[in-house]
Design a protein around this motif. Sequence first.
Motif, PDB file in Angstrom:
ATOM      1  N   ARG A   1      28.162  38.928  53.669  1.00  0.00           N
ATOM      2  CA  ARG A   1      28.993  38.586  52.518  1.00  0.00           C
ATOM      3  C   ARG A   1      28.144  38.617  51.252  1.00  0.00           C
ATOM      4  O   ARG A   1      26.969  38.267  51.276  1.00  0.00           O
ATOM      5  CB  ARG A   1      29.585  37.188  52.676  1.00  0.00           C
TER       6      ARG A   1
ATOM      7  N   ARG B   1      40.693  33.991  54.607  1.00  0.00           N
ATOM      8  CA  ARG B   1      40.328  35.316  54.140  1.00  0.00           C
ATOM      9  C   ARG B   1      39.120  35.868  54.890  1.00  0.00           C
ATOM     10  O   ARG B   1      39.070  37.019  55.283  1.00  0.00           O
ATOM     11  CB  ARG B   1      39.924  35.232  52.679  1.00  0.00           C
ATOM     12  N   LEU B   2      38.132  34.981  55.054  1.00  0.00           N
ATOM     13  CA  LEU B   2      36.941  35.357  55.810  1.00  0.00           C
ATOM     14  C   LEU B   2      37.346  35.696  57.241  1.00  0.00           C
ATOM     15  O   LEU B   2      36.922  36.713  57.797  1.00  0.00           O
ATOM     16  CB  LEU B   2      35.925  34.210  55.795  1.00  0.00           C
TER      17      LEU B   2
ATOM     18  N   ALA C   1      39.113  39.125  57.336  1.00  0.00           N
ATOM     19  CA  ALA C   1      38.213  40.241  57.055  1.00  0.00           C
ATOM     20  C   ALA C   1      37.194  40.421  58.187  1.00  0.00           C
ATOM     21  O   ALA C   1      36.843  41.543  58.549  1.00  0.00           O
ATOM     22  CB  ALA C   1      37.509  40.021  55.721  1.00  0.00           C
TER      23      ALA C   1
ATOM     24  N   THR D   1      34.364  37.541  46.226  1.00  0.00           N
ATOM     25  CA  THR D   1      33.390  37.773  47.301  1.00  0.00           C
ATOM     26  C   THR D   1      33.798  39.003  48.112  1.00  0.00           C
ATOM     27  O   THR D   1      34.968  39.178  48.416  1.00  0.00           O
ATOM     28  CB  THR D   1      33.335  36.542  48.237  1.00  0.00           C
TER      29      THR D   1
ATOM     30  N   TYR E   1      39.726  36.428  43.814  1.00  0.00           N
ATOM     31  CA  TYR E   1      38.739  36.410  44.903  1.00  0.00           C
ATOM     32  C   TYR E   1      37.679  37.473  44.679  1.00  0.00           C
ATOM     33  O   TYR E   1      37.967  38.669  44.720  1.00  0.00           O
ATOM     34  CB  TYR E   1      39.456  36.640  46.242  1.00  0.00           C
TER      35      TYR E   1
ATOM     36  N   TYR F   1      27.981  41.031  59.470  1.00  0.00           N
ATOM     37  CA  TYR F   1      28.912  40.875  58.348  1.00  0.00           C
ATOM     38  C   TYR F   1      28.176  40.176  57.216  1.00  0.00           C
ATOM     39  O   TYR F   1      27.921  38.984  57.281  1.00  0.00           O
ATOM     40  CB  TYR F   1      30.100  40.057  58.847  1.00  0.00           C
TER      41      TYR F   1
ATOM     42  N   TYR G   1      31.908  42.221  51.038  1.00  0.00           N
ATOM     43  CA  TYR G   1      30.915  42.324  52.103  1.00  0.00           C
ATOM     44  C   TYR G   1      30.549  43.763  52.432  1.00  0.00           C
ATOM     45  O   TYR G   1      31.301  44.698  52.148  1.00  0.00           O
ATOM     46  CB  TYR G   1      31.396  41.629  53.378  1.00  0.00           C
TER      47      TYR G   1
ATOM     48  N   SER H   1      37.993  42.385  47.678  1.00  0.00           N
ATOM     49  CA  SER H   1      39.419  42.101  47.637  1.00  0.00           C
ATOM     50  C   SER H   1      40.114  42.680  46.410  1.00  0.00           C
ATOM     51  O   SER H   1      39.495  42.868  45.368  1.00  0.00           O
ATOM     52  CB  SER H   1      39.593  40.583  47.640  1.00  0.00           C
TER      53      SER H   1
HETATM   54  C1  PML Z   1      40.564  40.459  51.323  1.00  0.00           C
HETATM   55  O1  PML Z   1      41.102  39.897  52.245  1.00  0.00           O
HETATM   56  O2  PML Z   1      41.169  40.649  50.276  1.00  0.00           O
HETATM   57  C2  PML Z   1      39.135  40.887  51.452  1.00  0.00           C
HETATM   58  C3  PML Z   1      38.249  39.717  51.458  1.00  0.00           C
HETATM   59  C4  PML Z   1      36.815  40.087  51.762  1.00  0.00           C
HETATM   60  C5  PML Z   1      35.831  38.935  51.771  1.00  0.00           C
HETATM   61  C6  PML Z   1      36.170  37.791  52.687  1.00  0.00           C
HETATM   62  C7  PML Z   1      35.023  36.795  52.790  1.00  0.00           C
HETATM   63  O3  PML Z   1      34.122  36.994  53.609  1.00  0.00           O
HETATM   64  O4  PML Z   1      35.020  35.801  52.065  1.00  0.00           O
END
Ligand code: PML
Length: 248
Positions: A208, A165-166, A169, A196, A194, A206, A198, A189
């Motif tokens: 977070r 995911r990180l 993004a 977290t 989820y 970036y 940013y 998100s």
């Molecule tokens: C998403 O894919 O739904 C957004 C996720 C954003 C944060 C990702 C992170 O840095 O952990």
Amino acid sequence: SRLYSVRMRASENESHENGGKHISGGELLSTYSDLRISVNTLLEKALNHSRGKPDFLQIQCEIVNQPIKIVNPLTVHTNEVTTVEEGHELVRNLLEKTGVPKAIIEKAYQQIPEYSVRGAILIDIHTGERVDQRLDKGVRVSKMDWQTRNFKKWATSKAVPYNPRLKEALILATKVCNHKSTIAELCWSDDPDYITGYVASKNIGYQRITQLKHYGNESGCRIFFVDTLSDLHTYISYLEEQPILVQW
Ligand code: PML
């Protein structure tokens, strides 16, 4: 060799007049010989989503004709917060640092749509008005990727945990913040599991923030704060069409 842009989109009640509920989307760039794996990766993503079971699922492959631009990833920093309120206070502080005026930040918060927008909404930093006119679709950033091997090397050296995911993004934020009309991005998100999110910009990197909503909440947010959009059309076509490879 030439690359293919592979895109996935999954939703529920697609035929519904408001476009249905967005479930999942995904983007990558793939060589011809990796297409099977690439399509499968996005298929898995669509089928494993906690937002629900799609009744519409589309995967599209298309050869990339434009030259691919290589860009360095934004620097990553994780800010631990203990409450959602603290998280949003930090969002406001960081956005101000990037140059978005206080009043515009508040106006942006008021415009976060109740319904789920598939892509990003664009907000002008002078007026605070939404300028993309894409309603529930928003603008979908496309044609970008980061080769797994290079990403893993980067993650190891920065002691960043391997988190798909990180990765995704960060690729998107890196592409978006590499355009001079982007002042900042704010995102969290729409996945109920989820929390977290940013704030990102070329200057602050970036950033977070570990809590931007409560578990179980399915409303996501993706806002690009933009300046000097005398040519909105060129900006949107950069987001949708310019192929970008992140490389460290
Ligand atoms: C998403 O894919 O739904 C957004 C996720 C954003 C944060 C990702 C992170 O840095 O952990």
